[in-house]
Design an enzyme around this catalytic site. Structure first.
Site, PDB file in Angstrom:
ATOM      1  N   ASP A 570       0.864  -1.186   0.000  1.00  0.00           N
ATOM      2  CA  ASP A 570       0.000   0.000   0.000  1.00  0.00           C
ATOM      3  C   ASP A 570       0.897   1.232   0.000  1.00  0.00           C
ATOM      4  O   ASP A 570       1.861   1.308   0.774  1.00  0.00           O
ATOM      5  CB  ASP A 570      -0.897  -0.002   1.237  1.00  0.00           C
ATOM      6  CG  ASP A 570      -1.928   1.107   1.178  1.00  0.00           C
ATOM      7  OD1 ASP A 570      -2.958   0.914   0.491  1.00  0.00           O
ATOM      8  OD2 ASP A 570      -1.705   2.161   1.782  1.00  0.00           O
ATOM      9  N   GLU A 613      -4.671   2.349  -4.282  1.00  0.00           N
ATOM     10  CA  GLU A 613      -3.215   2.376  -4.215  1.00  0.00           C
ATOM     11  C   GLU A 613      -2.670   1.088  -3.633  1.00  0.00           C
ATOM     12  O   GLU A 613      -1.511   1.036  -3.196  1.00  0.00           O
ATOM     13  CB  GLU A 613      -2.759   3.576  -3.365  1.00  0.00           C
ATOM     14  CG  GLU A 613      -3.097   3.484  -1.888  1.00  0.00           C
ATOM     15  CD  GLU A 613      -4.512   3.997  -1.567  1.00  0.00           C
ATOM     16  OE1 GLU A 613      -4.788   4.263  -0.407  1.00  0.00           O
ATOM     17  OE2 GLU A 613      -5.325   4.142  -2.512  1.00  0.00           O
TER      18      GLU A 613
END
Length: 714
Positions: A570, A613
């Site tokens: 992430d 993301e």
């Protein structure tokens, strides 16, 4: 200026006209008037009686002419000419009667006179009406035979009348007048006989108020003249004589017959046999009759006829021979026509058999095409690999079109080369090999967009196809076009000239079209599937691809006893990065991460964008230490990357990574991914920009690496 007149509607062809009110009124009125005039002249002598006698002759002639005219106006189209001729004859008879009346009034009762021309001439159009109806339905030979029969009958009638009554006319001292008087019975009796012959030729059955009345009227008129001549041998018949009544009755009978005349009414079977017998035996009857009359008259001494027997016999025999030769010739022509008809029938039967064979071949060909295209459609519907589609198309082509060799060439992705996809027979070329430096557009079939056929490759006027050059025989160049794209081309080659027909071209084009469409659809489906499994921003695989891929990898690793690692990634503070630098910079950061991660991953490792993301990596043969090492390389690569967020301005970002491996968490995908995800969140809580292993929350990535190095050293 001629005024137009209404043409009466004719009765249906072949039907007998009814005895209508107009004809009935004329006939009944005439009978009443004639009866009155008969009564006035009966038993009287003198000039007044002569006038009354002329009156009933005139009434009969007028009624006959009027009835004939009414019949003509009501004629069906097929009998209009015949009825018109009969009406003309009876009109001439009426003119002759009027002329005779004038002669009586003027006291000119000598023979010959003007009235004789019309009386005698009236028989000609009446008889010709019958002959006209007969001529239209007979062959040339039959018409000639009818003419000869008419001459024979007229000659026999003339011979009898002249032989019997010539002395009466000649003894009067007036040869010309006597000859005129003899012409009356000859004309009417002979005319009735000739008309009867025409009716027999027409096979018209007896009709009392039609043919019988008209022919009977002619015959009665002639008979009346015979009686008159018989009485004139001793003394002229007086006024009111019964023979004088016969003239009026005969004339009125001709009028009624003309009104009801029908030349198309068929006869019975017995009448047919009678008519055929008359046609066959008439010459013999005429010859025997003529000779019998001549011999009888000669023996009676009525007239000197030395040499007549020989002349009459010779003429009769000659006419009979001519007639029989005509009939024989007609029979030969009929036989020839029958032979020609039989030959035509045999030829037609042969053509029918050939057509049946051709139909059977066509039906067999049709059933074959239906079967082949049915199977081809089924395979093209279910197969997705181009090799299978090409193989199916080639099999269909070789069943539908007879060829010695051929190939299938496909255009490459850049559309600048043709590549061999299949080849059979003597055609050179290996599958997957490009055909020289040849662009697809150089192929004549592709350039035309339709089938290009070479019927004789040895003909210098035939342009060979550069993609499949041949030196002899025949060639079909069939383009494979679909969805606006050039898929490829099919070549079919045969050693013989003109080996391919239009049907071959049509079937080859149909197969090529279906295969091309199937290939285009398969490629389109693959493209759509690829788009559905690929992230459009980073060009990485997406979660829809990764989950089933990870299931397959885990099953394979478990089967082979190999470890498999999973890394959840992430990007740190990505929302703040977007808010500060803008979404375009955020999109570019995602692309930069993808390039940086791919640069340090092995070919056996798979990176996917899992959402937003978040990213995920499957590490093949990855135990905990190997997976942690891969994760650390990714972290360092991301930490060293930068994103251009403006002119001359760059920004950096980091990533947190969670690691899980089958060596610790087993081969269940959900547990493995969830473990890596929990490790990722622990990395975020511990300060981000770090690697954390699932199941070891208090050991950092660096410590894990150090512990691993210690274990390997020990």
């Amino acid at each position: 200026m001629t005024q137009p007149h209404a043409v009466p509607r004719p009765a249906p062809a072949g039907s007998e006209l009814p005895f209508g009110q107009a004809g009935g009124a004329v006939a009944i009125g005439s009978v009443l008037l004639m009866a009155t005039f008969f009564t006035l002249t009966a038993g009287k002598v003198g000039g007044q009686a002569v006038l009354w006698e002329n009156a009933h002759w005139t009434v009969a002639a007028l009624a006959a002419a009027l009835l004939a005219y009414l019949g003509y106006r009501r004629s069906p189209p097929g009998e209009r000419a015949a009825r018109g001729l009969v009406a003309l004859g009876l009109g001439m008879y009426l003119i002759g009667q009027v002329a005779w009346n004038l002669q009586v009034v003027l006291g000119i009762v000598t023979v010959p006179a003007v009235s004789d021309v019309f009386f005698l001439g009236s028989a000609v159009p009446i008889v010709w009406g019958f002959l006209h109806g007969a001529r239209a339905r007979m062959s040339a030979a039959e018409r000639t035979a009818l003419a000869i029969d008419s001459v024979l009958l007229l000659s026999l009638t003339t011979l009898i009348i002249v032989a019997v009554y010539a002395p009466t006319a000649l003894l009067a001292g007036e040869p010309l007048g006597g000859a005129i008087l003899l012409l009356y019975p000859i004309a009417y009796i002979g005319g009735a006989g000739i008309a009867a012959l025409a009716g027999l030729r027409l096979r018209v059955g007896p009709a009392w108020l039609g043919i019988n009345a008209l022919l009977g009227g002619l015959a009665i008129d002639g008979l009346a003249w015979v009686i008159w001549l018989q009485q004139a041998v001793t003394e002229l018949p007086p006024v009111g004589s019964g023979v004088n009544y016969l003239f009026s009755i005969a004339t009125l009978a001709m009028g009624v017959g003309a009104y009801r005349l029908c030349l198309k009414k068929p006869g019975t079977a017995g009448f047919e046999r009678f008519a055929s017998a008359v046609e066959v035996y008439l010459p013999g009857i005429a010859a025997v009759g003529a000779l019998a009359v001549i011999i009888a008259v000669h023996r009676a001494g009525l007239v000197q006829i030395e040499g007549w027997i020989e002349v009459g016999a010779g003429v009769t025999v000659a006419l009979s021979l001519v007639r029989q030769s005509l009939l024989l010739g007609e029979r030969r022509r009929v036989a020839a026509r029958e032979h020609a008809l039989r030959n035509s029938e045999h030829a037609a039967r042969a053509r029918a058999e050939e057509a049946l064979v051709a139909q059977q071949v066509s039906e067999k060909r049709y059933r074959q095409m239906v079967e082949v295209f049915g199977r081809l459609s089924e395979q093209l519907s279910f197969a997705a690999e181009e090799e299978v589609l090409i193989r199916s198309g080639v099999a269909a082509l070789r069943r539908l079109v007879a060829s010695d060799s051929g190939d299938v060439l496909l255009a490459n992705a850049s559309q600048d080369r043709l590549v061999v996809a299949s080849a059979w027979g003597a055609t050179p070329g290996d599958v997957g090999e490009a055909v020289g430096e040849l662009a697809p557009v150089r192929c004549l079939g592709i350039r035309r967009g339709s089938v290009y056929s070479v019927s004789d490759a040895a003909d210098e006027l035939m342009l060979p196809c550069p993609a499949h050059p041949v030196e002899r025989g025949s060639l079909l160049c069939v383009p494979m076009l679909a969805l606006g794209q050039t898929i490829g081309v099919v070549h079919l080659e045969a050693a013989a000239r003109d080996a391919f027909n239009v049907d071959d071209e049509r079937q080859a084009a149909r197969v090529a079209e279906q295969v091309a469409l199937a290939i285009a659809n398969a490629r389109l489906i693959k493209t759509m599937e690829s788009m559905a499994l690929t992230d459009p921003l980073t060009r990485l695989h997406n979660a829809r691809f990764f989950d089933p891929f990870l299931d397959r990898e885990l099953a394979s690793a478990q089967r082979d006893g190999r470890p498999l690692g999973v890394i959840m990634i992430d990007l740190d503070h990505f929302k703040a990065f977007n808010d500060e630098n803008g979404h375009p910079a955020g999109d570019e950061a995602l692309r930069v991460f993808a390039r940086a991660a791919l640069a340090v991953l092995r070919d056996s490792d798979t990176l996917a964008r899992y959402g937003g993301e978040e990213f995920v990596v499957a590490v093949r043969d990855g135990d905990v230490e190997a997976t942690v090492a891969v994760a650390e390389r990714i972290r360092l690569a991301v930490e060293g990357s930068s994103v251009e967020v403006g002119l001359g301005r760059y920004a950096r970002f980091t990533a947190s990574l969670g690691v899980a491996s089958t060596t610790l968490h087993g081969y269940e995908r959900s547990i493995l991914v969830k473990s890596a995800d929990r490790a990722l969140y622990r990395a975020k809580r511990q300060g981000r920009n770090r690697v954390v292993t699932a199941g070891s929350p208090r050991i950092s990535a660096r410590a894990s690496l150090k512990a691993a190095e210690v274990r390997r050293a020990g």
